[in-house]
Scaffold this motif. Structure first.
Motif, PDB file in Angstrom:
ATOM      1  N   ALA A 185     -17.201 -12.921  16.894  1.00  0.00           N
ATOM      2  CA  ALA A 185     -17.132 -13.724  15.612  1.00  0.00           C
ATOM      3  C   ALA A 185     -17.319 -12.514  14.777  1.00  0.00           C
ATOM      4  O   ALA A 185     -16.498 -12.391  13.615  1.00  0.00           O
ATOM      5  CB  ALA A 185     -17.332 -14.984  15.587  1.00  0.00           C
ATOM      6  N   LEU A 217     -15.024 -10.729  11.508  1.00  0.00           N
ATOM      7  CA  LEU A 217     -15.084 -11.034   9.906  1.00  0.00           C
ATOM      8  C   LEU A 217     -14.306 -10.079   9.113  1.00  0.00           C
ATOM      9  O   LEU A 217     -13.657 -10.487   8.173  1.00  0.00           O
ATOM     10  CB  LEU A 217     -16.428 -11.380   9.396  1.00  0.00           C
ATOM     11  CG  LEU A 217     -17.177 -12.624  10.416  1.00  0.00           C
ATOM     12  CD1 LEU A 217     -18.465 -12.606   9.674  1.00  0.00           C
ATOM     13  CD2 LEU A 217     -16.190 -13.857  10.117  1.00  0.00           C
ATOM     14  N   LYS A 241     -19.077  -6.083   7.983  1.00  0.00           N
ATOM     15  CA  LYS A 241     -19.321  -7.446   7.827  1.00  0.00           C
ATOM     16  C   LYS A 241     -19.569  -8.197   6.524  1.00  0.00           C
ATOM     17  O   LYS A 241     -20.306  -7.623   5.733  1.00  0.00           O
ATOM     18  CB  LYS A 241     -20.537  -7.895   8.506  1.00  0.00           C
ATOM     19  CG  LYS A 241     -20.780  -9.324   8.866  1.00  0.00           C
ATOM     20  CD  LYS A 241     -22.153  -9.526   9.733  1.00  0.00           C
ATOM     21  CE  LYS A 241     -22.584 -10.792   9.471  1.00  0.00           C
ATOM     22  NZ  LYS A 241     -23.970 -11.279  10.069  1.00  0.00           N
ATOM     23  N   ALA A 297     -16.150 -14.686   3.770  1.00  0.00           N
ATOM     24  CA  ALA A 297     -15.074 -15.099   4.887  1.00  0.00           C
ATOM     25  C   ALA A 297     -14.890 -16.526   4.899  1.00  0.00           C
ATOM     26  O   ALA A 297     -13.569 -16.999   5.351  1.00  0.00           O
ATOM     27  CB  ALA A 297     -16.174 -14.970   6.510  1.00  0.00           C
ATOM     28  N   GLU A 310     -10.447 -11.620  15.748  1.00  0.00           N
ATOM     29  CA  GLU A 310     -10.182 -12.393  14.478  1.00  0.00           C
ATOM     30  C   GLU A 310      -9.986 -13.704  14.934  1.00  0.00           C
ATOM     31  O   GLU A 310     -10.460 -14.614  14.133  1.00  0.00           O
ATOM     32  CB  GLU A 310      -8.934 -11.765  14.123  1.00  0.00           C
ATOM     33  CG  GLU A 310      -8.330 -12.358  12.807  1.00  0.00           C
ATOM     34  CD  GLU A 310      -7.152 -11.640  12.271  1.00  0.00           C
ATOM     35  OE1 GLU A 310      -6.530 -11.963  11.156  1.00  0.00           O
ATOM     36  OE2 GLU A 310      -6.541 -10.788  12.802  1.00  0.00           O
ATOM     37  N   ALA A 349     -13.576 -15.069  14.777  1.00  0.00           N
ATOM     38  CA  ALA A 349     -13.931 -15.129  13.372  1.00  0.00           C
ATOM     39  C   ALA A 349     -13.227 -16.139  12.577  1.00  0.00           C
ATOM     40  O   ALA A 349     -13.802 -17.049  11.987  1.00  0.00           O
ATOM     41  CB  ALA A 349     -13.673 -13.980  12.843  1.00  0.00           C
ATOM     42  N   THR A 361     -15.715 -19.249  11.239  1.00  0.00           N
ATOM     43  CA  THR A 361     -15.643 -19.699   9.792  1.00  0.00           C
ATOM     44  C   THR A 361     -15.384 -21.107   9.605  1.00  0.00           C
ATOM     45  O   THR A 361     -15.487 -21.478   8.534  1.00  0.00           O
ATOM     46  CB  THR A 361     -14.855 -18.458   9.087  1.00  0.00           C
ATOM     47  OG1 THR A 361     -15.482 -17.344   9.814  1.00  0.00           O
ATOM     48  CG2 THR A 361     -14.946 -18.672   7.666  1.00  0.00           C
TER      49      THR A 361
END
Length: 140
Positions: free
Chosen positions: A10, A14, A64, A70, A91, A94, A98
């Motif tokens: 993850a 980001l 990052k 994010a 992705e 992430a 998120t």
């Protein structure tokens, strides 16, 4: 996937999330920096003292980004009429991580239901891993 490997994946994804926003936005990076800062404050996704520099937005596509960037990028992406979706494991991880950081959900199913319909199928396994990762976090 173990919690450690999910989290690493993850975090690697980001910058890809930020790049997805930049590549799908109808605004130059200078305007996008203003949009990110203002949206973060208005939508309560973060409280930057000032809007980020455009050069930072460009940098965060490779390094990052802060979590508020994010979160704001994903918040904006899921509202786009073009329905952009992630296209790599990193992705997707992430996006899932998120998504669960944008707001609190009572259950995994509630988090899945809140996702835009176009993203539910591809993000489901990643959201399950993200849910496990977040539920497994303990304070010492």
């Amino acid at each position: 996937m173990t919690q450690l490997s999910f989290y690493a994946k993850a975090m690697t994804g980001l910058p890809l999330l930020v790049a997805r926003l930049v590549n799908n936005a109808d605004a130059p990076v200078e305007r996008l920096a203003i949009i990110l800062g203002d949206t973060a404050r208005i939508a309560d996704l973060g409280a930057p003292a000032e809007n980020p520099e455009p050069s930072h937005v460009a940098l965060w596509q490779q390094q990052k980004p802060p979590l508020w960037i994010a979160k704001t990028a994903l918040f904006l992406l899921v509202q786009m009429p073009s329905r952009p979706l992630p296209d790599s494991d990193e992705e997707r991880a992430a996006w899932a991580y998120t998504w669960l950081r944008i707001r609190s959900y009572a259950s995994l199913e509630a988090a899945l239901t809140a996702l835009p319909e176009a993203a539910r199928f591809s993000l489901r396994p990643y959201l399950e891993d993200a849910w496990s990762d977040i539920q497994g976090q303990r304070l010492l």
